[in-house]
Design an enzyme around this catalytic site. Structure first.
Site, PDB file in Angstrom:
ATOM      1  N   HIS A   1     -25.128  93.034 -96.953  1.00 44.04           N
ATOM      2  CA  HIS A   1     -24.638  91.840 -96.250  1.00 44.04           C
ATOM      3  C   HIS A   1     -23.428  92.139 -95.362  1.00 44.04           C
ATOM      4  CE1 HIS A   1     -23.217  87.831 -95.372  1.00 44.04           C
ATOM      5  NE2 HIS A   1     -22.162  87.986 -96.165  1.00 44.04           N
TER       6      HIS A   1
ATOM      7  N   HIS B   1     -15.126  91.424 -95.841  1.00 43.56           N
ATOM      8  CA  HIS B   1     -14.891  89.978 -95.858  1.00 43.56           C
ATOM      9  C   HIS B   1     -15.154  89.285 -97.192  1.00 43.56           C
ATOM     10  CE1 HIS B   1     -19.260  89.377 -95.101  1.00 43.56           C
ATOM     11  NE2 HIS B   1     -19.054  88.171 -95.595  1.00 43.56           N
TER      12      HIS B   1
ATOM     13  N   GLU C   1     -13.069  87.496-102.416  1.00 40.21           N
ATOM     14  CA  GLU C   1     -13.725  86.345-103.025  1.00 40.21           C
ATOM     15  C   GLU C   1     -14.598  86.743-104.218  1.00 40.21           C
ATOM     16  OE1 GLU C   1     -15.220  83.574-100.081  1.00 40.21           O
ATOM     17  OE2 GLU C   1     -16.911  83.115-101.391  1.00 40.21           O
ATOM     18  N   ASP C   2     -15.311  87.859-104.086  1.00 39.14           N
ATOM     19  CA  ASP C   2     -16.345  88.174-105.079  1.00 39.14           C
ATOM     20  C   ASP C   2     -16.030  89.339-106.007  1.00 39.14           C
ATOM     21  OD1 ASP C   2     -17.798  86.177-103.942  1.00 39.14           O
ATOM     22  OD2 ASP C   2     -19.052  87.476-102.713  1.00 39.14           O
TER      23      ASP C   2
ATOM     24  N   ASP D   1     -21.055  86.018 -90.242  1.00 38.71           N
ATOM     25  CA  ASP D   1     -21.350  85.914 -91.678  1.00 38.71           C
ATOM     26  C   ASP D   1     -22.432  84.856 -91.899  1.00 38.71           C
ATOM     27  OD1 ASP D   1     -21.104  86.006 -94.481  1.00 38.71           O
ATOM     28  OD2 ASP D   1     -19.431  84.565 -94.480  1.00 38.71           O
TER      29      ASP D   1
ATOM     30  N   ASP E   1     -38.619  74.007 -68.386  1.00 42.50           N
ATOM     31  CA  ASP E   1     -37.699  75.143 -68.487  1.00 42.50           C
ATOM     32  C   ASP E   1     -37.893  75.956 -69.763  1.00 42.50           C
ATOM     33  OD1 ASP E   1     -36.746  73.198 -70.162  1.00 42.50           O
ATOM     34  OD2 ASP E   1     -34.645  73.443 -69.587  1.00 42.50           O
TER      35      ASP E   1
HETATM   36 MN    MN Z   1     -20.390  86.693 -96.547  1.00 39.49          MN
END
Ligand code: MN
Length: 760
Positions: A73, A97, A101-102, A164, A284
Site C-alpha cells: 500500500h 504515512h 497510525e498502525d 492514499d 464530448d
Molecule cells: Mn494509507
C-alpha cells in the site's frame, strides 16, 4: 528538466481499461525505483530507500484485507506521487504515512530519523484514535479538520492523502459491501471535490469513477460496456481525425501536438442521469486535443478546425478568456465530420485546444508546482498553488467562525457538489440536485408515489417531507393505497426539481378544477387588494378578459384555475397587473388629478363645495370636521346656529340613527352632491399602519408631493409593538382619486395597512 516532452507527460496516466477488473496491480519497491528513474526527475534515492526499509520493517507481518503484505500500500501511494511529479519529501512521507497510525513507531522516531518536515506531514496524515469521540461522524470530522490545518502549513499533506485514498479506492473490492459504500460516498463527497479544487484532473476523475462503481454498480457497468464495445471503432475514428487535422494544422503550427481523450464514466453518467441524454447524444465522450505553444496559436487552430469541419451552433466555449474556478483554461468546440459512407450519419466530436502550459495545469493542477521548477507549467502550477493555499486558509477560517458547524459541512458548503446521491430502501440510487427534498425524491420515483405520499423516513427516522436530502440518505416514502388528500399547494414551494413541480402542477390542473378556480380567484383578489387595486364591477369583464388573453388562456375561469394550480404565479404577473390597472382603470382619474388650476380658480371653486341642500340656496356650507365627507358619500346637512349648514356623512356617529325621533329633527336636512363635483378638493384623513423604519415618513411625503396632493397635516407616533402609525389629512378630489392615492401609498415599502378615519 524544464523541457520534458509533452507527449510523454500526457500519457503518464495510462487510459483506464473499462473491464470490471480495476484491482490495482501488485507493486514492488523495485517497480517504484524503476518509475522514479523513468521520471527523469532528481530524487534523493538514499532517503527514499531508508524510508522504504523503515516502513517495511515497521509493517512486517501486517497484511491488507486483500491478503497482500501491507507494504504494498505505501509503495503504491508513493508510486502515484511519482507519476504526479511530487518531490522526495512527498515520496518519503508516502512510504511512511501509515507507520505512526498502525505500528508502535512514534512521531518522535520519525522526526529523529527523517527530519521535521516529513514528521509534520505524517502528523497531518495520522488519524486520531477513536477514543474520546461520541460518534463516527465526529471522529471523521475531526480527522479531516486536522488534515486541513496541516495542509495549510504544507499542501503536500492533502496531495499525499488523495494518493492514499486513490490507492484505497483501487483496492476497495477487498472490503465488505457496507464499508465499500461508506468509503465510496466519503470519496465522492469530500476527496474527489478536493482533488477537483486542486485541479488534479486525473486523480479527481479516477476517484469519481471508482466511487460510482460502488455507489451504482449497475449504471457504472452499463456505461463501461458501451465504452468498451466501441473502443476499437473509437480508436480508429480518433486516429483518422488526428491525422487529418494534424496535416492542416502543421502548415501554420509546426510544433502542434495531437492527442485524444475519453470522457470519464462519472461524467457520462451525470449527463445521462441528470440531463436525461442518451449515450449517442453526448457529443464530448470522445475528444481530440490540440496542444500548441501560444494563446494566439490556440485561436489560429480554432479557425482551422472550424474550416475543416462543420461547427455545431452554441457548442463553442472559451475558457481562455473565462477560466473555470479551479484555473482550467482551454477552447472547446463541437464539430461534425461527414462520413465517407453517404448513408452513415455525420459524427459529432469535441475538439479541445490549449497551450502546453494550460494542458499541464489542467492535468496536474497544484502538483505542477512540484513537477516543473521552471518553464510555463511552473508558472501555471504556481498560480494554482497560491489559489489552493488561500482557499484552504479560507475554509479553516470559516470553520473556526462557525462554532457549531463541523468542518465537513464547511467543505461541503464550499465545494457544493451539484448533485446528491440518495437511495430507496431497496438500494436503488436516485441522483438529485443539491437542495432536493423528500418531495422531489417521491416524485422522482413515480408521480403516483408523490400524490399518495403521507409521510417519509430518512435512515429509519420520521422526517417532515420538506426535509432537504443529503448524499447517502436512505429515503422511505410512506404512501396510502388510494389518493387521500393528494399533494398540497405548499409542496410547490418545497420541491426544488422541475420534475416534481410539473407533476404537482399537472395534478392540480387535472384533478381539482373547481377548487383551482376558487383557490385562484381568492388568491388573485387577495393580492390585488393587498396592492390597493380594486376593480370596479363595470370594468371587471374587460380587465379579466385582457389578463386571460395576455396569459394565452381562453377564459377567465381557466385563468383563475391556472393561478390555483400554480401555473401562473401572482408575483410574476403583478407588474403587468399594475400597469394594466393604471391604464384601464385608474388612468382617467389620474389625468384629472394632474390638471392644475390657478390660485384664483382654486379659491373660487373652494367656496362652493358642490353640495346642494334641499330648499336652501346660497347658504354657507361647510364640511363637518368629524367625518370629512367626500363626493360620492351618502350625506346629510345640519343647520347650525349662525354658521350655515354643516355637511356630515350619513354614517357619521354625530348623526342620529333615527332622525324622526331625535332631539331636534327639524335641524337635519337632506343634502346631496351637485352634478359637477369634479376638480373640487376635499379633506380626508388617512391612518397608515407601518413597519417603523428610517426614511418612512419621508417616503410617504415624497409620494404625496409627487402626486401633487395637498397635505393639511401629518404626524406619526410609535406603537408598543414596534410599528408606527402615520396620520395625515390630505386634499383629494373624489373617491376614485382617494383609491388611487391609497394604492400608491400601499406600494411604499413597510406600509401594512391604510384606513380612512373620520377624525382629522
Ligand atoms: Mn494509507
Amino acid at each position: 528538466m524544464a523541457n520534458e516532452p509533452v507527449e510523454k507527460n500526457m500519457e503518464s496516466f495510462k487510459e483506464r481499461d473499462y473491464t470490471d477488473n480495476v484491482v490495482d496491480k501488485y507493486h514492488t519497491y523495485d517497480e517504484l525505483v524503476n518509475n522514479i528513474l523513468q521520471s527523469g526527475k532528481d530524487y534523493d534515492m538514499k532517503a527514499i530507500e531508508n524510508a522504504y526499509l523503515f516502513a517495511n520493517e515497521a509493517h512486517a507481518g501486517q497484511k491488507r484485507k486483500s491478503g497482500e503484505p501491507y507494504i504494498v500500500h505505501p509503495i503504491s501511494v508513493a508510486d502515484i506521487l511519482v507519476s504526479l511529479g511530487m518531490d522526495t519529501d512527498s515520496v518519503v512521507s508516502a512510504l511512511l504515512h501509515d507507520v505512526v497510525e498502525d505500528t508502535p513507531v512514534t512521531l518522535e522516531d520519525i522526526e529523529k530519523k527523517f527530519g521535521s518536515t516529513v514528521a509534520q506531514i505524517i502528523n497531518g496524515l495520522t488519524k486520531l484514535s477513536k477514543i474520546g469521540f461520541k460518534t463516527k461522524e465526529e471522529h471523521q470530522a475531526e480527522n479531516i479538520r486536522r488534515m486541513l490545518i496541516a495542509t495549510n502549513k504544507d499542501i503536500r499533506v492533502l496531495i499525499i492523502k488523495l494518493a492514499d485514498r486513490l490507492n484505497n479506492m483501487r483496492t476497495l473490492s477487498a472490503m465488505y459491501p457496507q464499508k465499500q459504500r461508506d468509503i465510496a460516498r466519503e470519496t465522492m463527497e469530500i476527496y474527489a471535490p478536493l482533488a477537483h479544487r486542486m485541479g488534479i484532473r486525473q486523480v479527481k476523475e479516477e476517484l469519481e469513477d471508482l466511487s460510482l462503481r460502488y455507489l451504482d454498480p449497475v449504471g457504472y457497468k452499463q456505461i463501461c460496456d458501451r465504452l468498451s464495445e466501441q473502443q476499437s471503432n473509437r480508436e480508429a475514428f480518433l486516429e483518422s481525425i488526428k491525422n487529418e487535422l494534424r496535416e492542416k494544422l502543421i502548415v501554420d503550427i509546426p510544433d502542434v501536438v495531437m492527442s485524444g481523450r475519453v470522457k470519464s464514466v462519472n461524467g457520462i453518467y451525470h449527463k445521462m442521469i441528470m440531463q436525461g441524454k442518451s449515450f449517442e447524444d453526448i457529443y464530448d465522450i470522445y475528444a481530440v486535443r490540440v496542444i500548441v505553444d501560444t494563446v494566439a496559436e490556440c485561436y489560429a487552430a480554432l479557425g482551422v478546425v472550424h474550416t475543416t469541419y462543420t461547427p455545431l451552433p452554441n457548442r463553442y466555449k472559451d475558457y481562455i478568456t473565462m477560466p473555470k474556478s479551479n484555473g482550467y483554461m482551454s477552447l472547446h468546440t463541437t464539430v461534425l465530420r461527414k462520413s465517407d459512407d453517404p448513408n452513415a450519419n455525420a459524427v459529432p466530436f469535441e475538439v479541445q485546444i490549449r497551450t502546453k502550459e494550460m494542458h499541464l495545469t489542467a492535468e496536474y493542477g497544484v502538483a505542477a508546482h512540484w513537477k516543473y521548477k521552471t518553464g510555463p507549467a511552473a508558472e501555471g502550477g504556481k498560480v494554482v498553488f497560491e489559489n489552493t493555499v488561500s482557499w484552504i486558509r479560507k475554509m479553516i477560517e470559516n470553520q473556526m467562525d462557525s462554532e457549531n458547524t463541523d468542518v465537513i459541512t464547511v467543505i461541503k458548503d464550499d465545494i457544493m457538489p451539484d448533485e446528491i446521491y440518495v437511495f430507496t430502501p431497496k438500494g436503488d440510487l436516485k441522483v438529485l440536485p443539491t437542495g432536493a427534498t423528500v418531495i422531489d425524491f417521491a416524485y422522482a420515483i413515480h408521480s403516483q408515489v408523490g400524490h399518495r405520499m403521507i409521510g417519509a423516513k430518512i435512515d429509519g427516522k420520521i422526517v417532515p417531507i420538506n426535509t432537504e436530502l443529503q448524499t447517502g440518505n436512505v429515503v422511505e416514502i410512506q404512501t396510502t393505497k388510494e389518493i387521500v388528500n393528494g399533494p398540497s399547494r405548499d409542496w410547490l414551494k418545497m420541491a426544488s426539481t422541475s420534475e416534481a413541480k410539473n407533476k404537482i402542477r399537472s395534478w392540480f390542473k387535472n384533478e381539482r378544477r373547481p377548487e383551482n378556480i376558487a383557490e385562484g380567484r381568492t388568491e388573485f383578489e387577495r393580492e390585488m387588494k393587498r396592492a390597493g387595486m380594486i376593480i370596479p364591477e363595470d370594468k371587471y369583464e374587460e380587465f379579466m378578459t385582457e389578463q386571460a388573453r395576455k396569459s394565452h388562456i381562453d377564459s377567465i375561469d381557466d385563468f383563475y384555475a391556472a393561478i390555483g394550480y400554480g401555473g401562473i404565479l401572482m408575483s410574476k404577473i403583478m407588474p403587468r397587473l399594475r400597469e394594466d390597472y393604471s391604464r384601464m382603470i385608474v388612468k382617467p382619474v389620474e389625468s384629472v388629478k394632474m390638471r392644475s388650476f390657478s390660485e384664483d380658480e382654486r379659491r373660487a371653486r373652494k367656496k362652493d363645495l358642490g353640495v346642494r341642500v334641499e330648499g336652501i340656496d346660497n347658504c354657507q356650507i361647510k364640511m363637518s370636521r368629524c367625518c370629512n365627507p367626500l363626493p360620492g358619500d351618502d350625506i346629510i346637512g345640519f343647520i347650525t346656529r349662525g354658521y350655515g349648514v354643516s355637511i356630515h356623512k350619513r354614517s357619521c356617529s354625530n348623526v342620529p340613527q333615527d332622525l324622526e325621533h331625535c332631539e331636534s329633527p327639524e335641524r337635519w336636512i337632506k343634502a346631496s352632491w351637485a352634478e359637477e363635483t369634479d376638480y373640487r378638493e376635499f379633506k380626508t384623513t388617512l391612518k397608515l399602519t407601518c413597519i417603523d423604519r428610517k426614511g418612512l415618513l419621508a417616503d410617504v411625503t415624497t409620494q404625496l408631493s409627487l402626486m401633487h396632493i395637498g397635505i393639511n397635516s401629518l404626524n406619526s407616533r410609535e406603537l408598543k409593538d414596534g410599528n408606527a402609525v402615520i396620520t395625515t389629512t390630505i386634499s383629494v378630489s373624489s373617491k376614485e382619486h382617494l383609491a388611487q392615492i391609497i394604492a400608491k401609498l400601499n406600494r411604499i415599502h413597510g406600509v401594512l395597512n391604510i384606513e380612512r378615519t373620520s377624525g382629522s
